[in-house]
Design a protein around this motif. Structure first.
Motif, mmCIF file in Angstrom:
data_model
loop_
_atom_site.group_PDB
_atom_site.id
_atom_site.type_symbol
_atom_site.label_atom_id
_atom_site.label_comp_id
_atom_site.label_asym_id
_atom_site.label_seq_id
_atom_site.Cartn_x
_atom_site.Cartn_y
_atom_site.Cartn_z
ATOM 1 N N PHE A 255 32.606 -9.776 75.087
ATOM 2 C CA PHE A 255 31.325 -9.222 74.652
ATOM 3 C C PHE A 255 30.184 -9.886 75.434
ATOM 4 O O PHE A 255 29.252 -9.235 75.905
ATOM 5 C CB PHE A 255 31.198 -9.477 73.147
ATOM 6 C CG PHE A 255 29.857 -9.160 72.531
ATOM 7 C CD1 PHE A 255 29.574 -7.882 72.090
ATOM 8 C CD2 PHE A 255 28.905 -10.157 72.355
ATOM 9 C CE1 PHE A 255 28.350 -7.592 71.496
ATOM 10 C CE2 PHE A 255 27.680 -9.878 71.772
ATOM 11 C CZ PHE A 255 27.400 -8.598 71.330
ATOM 12 N N LEU A 256 30.292 -11.205 75.604
ATOM 13 C CA LEU A 256 29.245 -11.923 76.351
ATOM 14 C C LEU A 256 29.241 -11.532 77.825
ATOM 15 O O LEU A 256 28.188 -11.480 78.456
ATOM 16 C CB LEU A 256 29.397 -13.435 76.198
ATOM 17 C CG LEU A 256 28.616 -13.948 74.995
ATOM 18 C CD1 LEU A 256 29.459 -13.934 73.746
ATOM 19 C CD2 LEU A 256 28.007 -15.285 75.263
ATOM 20 N N LEU A 257 30.428 -11.247 78.343
ATOM 21 C CA LEU A 257 30.518 -10.792 79.733
ATOM 22 C C LEU A 257 29.785 -9.457 79.865
ATOM 23 O O LEU A 257 28.967 -9.265 80.764
ATOM 24 C CB LEU A 257 31.996 -10.631 80.133
ATOM 25 C CG LEU A 257 32.242 -10.176 81.570
ATOM 26 C CD1 LEU A 257 31.874 -11.278 82.552
ATOM 27 C CD2 LEU A 257 33.704 -9.764 81.775
ATOM 28 N N GLU A 258 30.052 -8.578 78.920
ATOM 29 C CA GLU A 258 29.432 -7.255 78.944
ATOM 30 C C GLU A 258 27.914 -7.359 78.817
ATOM 31 O O GLU A 258 27.165 -6.623 79.464
ATOM 32 C CB GLU A 258 30.018 -6.431 77.796
ATOM 33 C CG GLU A 258 29.540 -4.997 77.736
ATOM 34 C CD GLU A 258 29.864 -4.369 76.384
ATOM 35 O OE1 GLU A 258 31.026 -4.486 75.937
ATOM 36 O OE2 GLU A 258 28.943 -3.768 75.785
ATOM 37 N N LYS A 259 27.432 -8.298 77.985
ATOM 38 C CA LYS A 259 25.992 -8.450 77.786
ATOM 39 C C LYS A 259 25.327 -9.272 78.888
ATOM 40 O O LYS A 259 24.113 -9.477 78.884
ATOM 41 C CB LYS A 259 25.706 -9.096 76.426
ATOM 42 C CG LYS A 259 26.181 -8.271 75.241
ATOM 43 C CD LYS A 259 25.435 -6.950 75.141
ATOM 44 C CE LYS A 259 26.078 -6.040 74.099
ATOM 45 N NZ LYS A 259 25.697 -4.627 74.269
#
Lengths: 323, 282
Positions: free
Chosen positions: B250-254
């Protein structure tokens, strides 16, 4: 109806008795000065006693008092020619943090601060002073701008903590706070931090890495709100009062731990009981500190700031025979 | 009513996960997929579940073992230990228990070693020690390691694993965020490389300080990373969080981490990155 806490009730009752007696005496044309004088003397002693012996939890209540002056009330008097500046240039504007430029005693300064609402409507608009990442990034933008134009920075701390929610996480609450802390620690301008209400957790620290941290007498600053701490330690947020007693969050405690650099006195009973006097006391403290910091060379200032934070912490050195 | 009663009795079901009699230590159940794994196989696979890829939390010792070149590690500041500066109730006892259970003095081990032949300063946090929380000693050890790296012009790698600031040291803990971030800032100003590796969990005061200040930020698959804890958020917003919220992916995506790197590839990735920052070339 002003907010009155249980521990204040004896004072409030006595004060209203005195007022009653005065108007009665006026009405009937009686001279009750001696009686009134005695009662006033007692009220003053009672206030000294109650407000001089507040428990940490009572300080938390005063720090959160809905009528306690906040950043905007102080800015209005302290800062002339104030111009509010908005937005982080990345996502939006966050009303939980206010910022702008103006003059303090004639000198241009940048001001940023948390802003809680004074009533329900304002509280909703300002999210009870709990900022999102865009709030911290707005503050960061204004801090860097202050550095560019070589203006001292004044920060007002008054927040229960950073906002906790989906959007805040998605937009990098942790990164926003971390970045502010790191950048503030090396800003080449004097930074004065004023803790005026409650300072809660990383959301407060994100505006607090300054050369001097001055705490108002009844303000508090803690690693997390007493409620959150109680919920983490005892799995019971209702034990907030117990947490407040052990967290060492009062101005006096933090002066002892060398985290606060000075305590700014408040009118008896708290800033909300005499806003004018509270503002005067705050201004004179800022004035003194500003003179001190602006007299320092840039390198000296930055070294002292590094040392101030570098030294914080307590550890033991055990023998090296293994744990 | 009576029929209902008999009906119910007829259909009573046996729970799937009845405790099986598993000899201590030989087998372990995956927290995520419930697969029963042979401990030896799991260890050989860097404690990553062979079935679902779940990354088990590592101890400091395990992390150093799979990351650094053999016998290259030397520890700094091993003698630093926490006191109970605020006289916080039950804290001394918790420290003693944590020390006994983990064999560590505190939640972080710092020192230097090499990865793929590249000399590096490392700090490794251990979530088994009071949830890897940061008090005075964790902050002090990390800061000293960063300062050492700066003085000796060495790259720095921190493996983060922490629930956040340690409540029991109050404001002293909160201010460790400032102390560590400040030293990381100076290390960065000196033109040196800092790689932060976020492992499960990296939350609160650690994520909001040095953890998210790396030049390069890597994360292990599935690691929980965020500011506020998921339970606190759920209580605040009164709804369930979406699947995968605050996970590494999720952090990668954000846009908050550079890469999600599976554990077996971590040491190689780090070696590659260190090599690209070596001055003067080969």
């Amino acid at each position: 109806m002003p907010t009155v806490f249980d521990f204040e009730r004896p004072v409030i009752e006595l004060e209203s008795k005195i007022a009653e007696l005065k108007s009665f005496a006026n009405e009937k044309g009686l001279s009750l000065e001696t009686e009134i004088g005695t009662l006033e003397q007692r009220a003053s002693e009672l206030k000294q006693f109650i407000y001089g012996n507040l428990t940490p939890w009572q300080k938390v209540l005063i720090a959160r008092h809905p009528e306690r002056p906040g950043s905007l009330e102080y800015i209005e008097v302290m800062i002339t020619d104030f111009e509010e500046l908005c937005g982080d240039r990345l996502y939006g504007d966050d009303a939980a943090i206010v910022g702008g430029i103006g003059r303090f005693e004639g000198r241009p300064v940048t001001v940023v601060g948390h802003r809680k609402g004074r009533d329900t409507k304002e509280n909703l608009a300002r999210n009870f002073g709990m900022a999102h990442p865009e709030g911290y990034r707005k503050a960061l933008r204004l801090m860097k701008q202050a550095e560019k134009f070589d203006r001292p920075l004044i920060c007002f701390i008054d927040t229960p903590g950073a906002h906790c929610g989906l959007g805040a996480e998605q937009r990098g609450q942790a990164e926003a706070i971390a970045k502010n802390i790191m950048v503030m620690s090396a800003l080449k301008i004097p930074i004065i931090v004023l803790v005026i209400g409650e300072g809660g957790s990383g959301g407060a620290l994100a505006l607090s890495v300054g050369d001097r941290i001055l705490m108002q007498e009844h303000s508090v600053f803690s690693v997390s709100s007493p409620e959150a701490c109680a919920s983490i330690i005892w799995k019971d947020s209702a034990r907030a009062r117990d947490a407040a007693e052990v967290l060492k969050l009062t101005a006096h405690d933090l002066l002892g731990l060398k985290i606060a650099d000075d305590i700014i006195s408040e009118p008896l009973g708290g800033a909300h009981r005499d806003k004018e006097e509270a503002t005067t006391l705050l201004i004179s403290a800022v004035s003194r500190t500003m003179a001190e910091l602006t007299a320092m060379g840039r390198d000296q200032l930055l070294d002292a700031r590094y040392q101030k934070f570098r030294k914080i912490g307590v550890h033991l050195v055990s023998d090296s025979s293994g744990a | 009513m009576v029929f209902d009663f008999f009906k119910k009795a007829k259909y009573f079901t046996v729970k799937q996960d009845v405790k099986r009699d598993i000899p201590e230590g030989l087998w372990v159940k995956c927290d995520l997929c419930n697969e029963i794994l042979f401990t030896k196989d799991l260890e050989r696979n860097h404690k990553v579940c062979q079935k679902c890829g779940h990354h088990f939390r590592l101890t400091v010792e395990e992390r150093l073992h799979i990351t650094l070149d053999p016998d290259s590690f030397s520890e700094y500041d091993a003698e630093l230990e926490s006191s109970n500066p605020l006289d916080f109730p039950e804290y001394s006892g918790r420290l003693a228990t944590a020390q006994e259970q983990t064999g560590l003095r505190e939640a972080v081990i710092t020192g230097e070693g090499s990865i793929g032949g590249h000399r590096v300063v490392v700090a490794v946090m251990d979530s088994h020690f009071i949830m890897g929380s940061m008090g005075s000693v964790v902050g002090e050890k990390i800061t000293r390691a960063v300062e050492f790296a700066q003085e000796n012009r060495l790259p720095l790698i921190v493996f983060c694993a922490s629930g956040g600031a340690r409540m029991q040291e109050g404001m002293l803990s909160l201010l460790q965020m400032a102390k560590t971030s400040m030293s990381v800032g100076r290390h960065s100003e000196a033109g040196l490389l800092y790689i932060s590796v976020l492992t499960d969990p990296t939350m609160g005061g650690v994520s909001a300080s040095f953890a998210l200040l790396g030049d390069i930020i890597l994360a292990e698959p599935g690691a929980l990373i965020g500011f506020a804890g998921p339970r606190v958020i759920e209580q605040t917003i009164r709804q369930k969080l979406p699947e995968g919220f605050q996970r590494a992916e999720f952090l990668l995506e954000k846009g908050f981490v550079d890469r999600v790197v599976p554990r077996p590839q971590m040491a190689g990735t780090l070696a590659g990155l260190l090599s690209l920052h070596e001055r003067g070339g080969v």
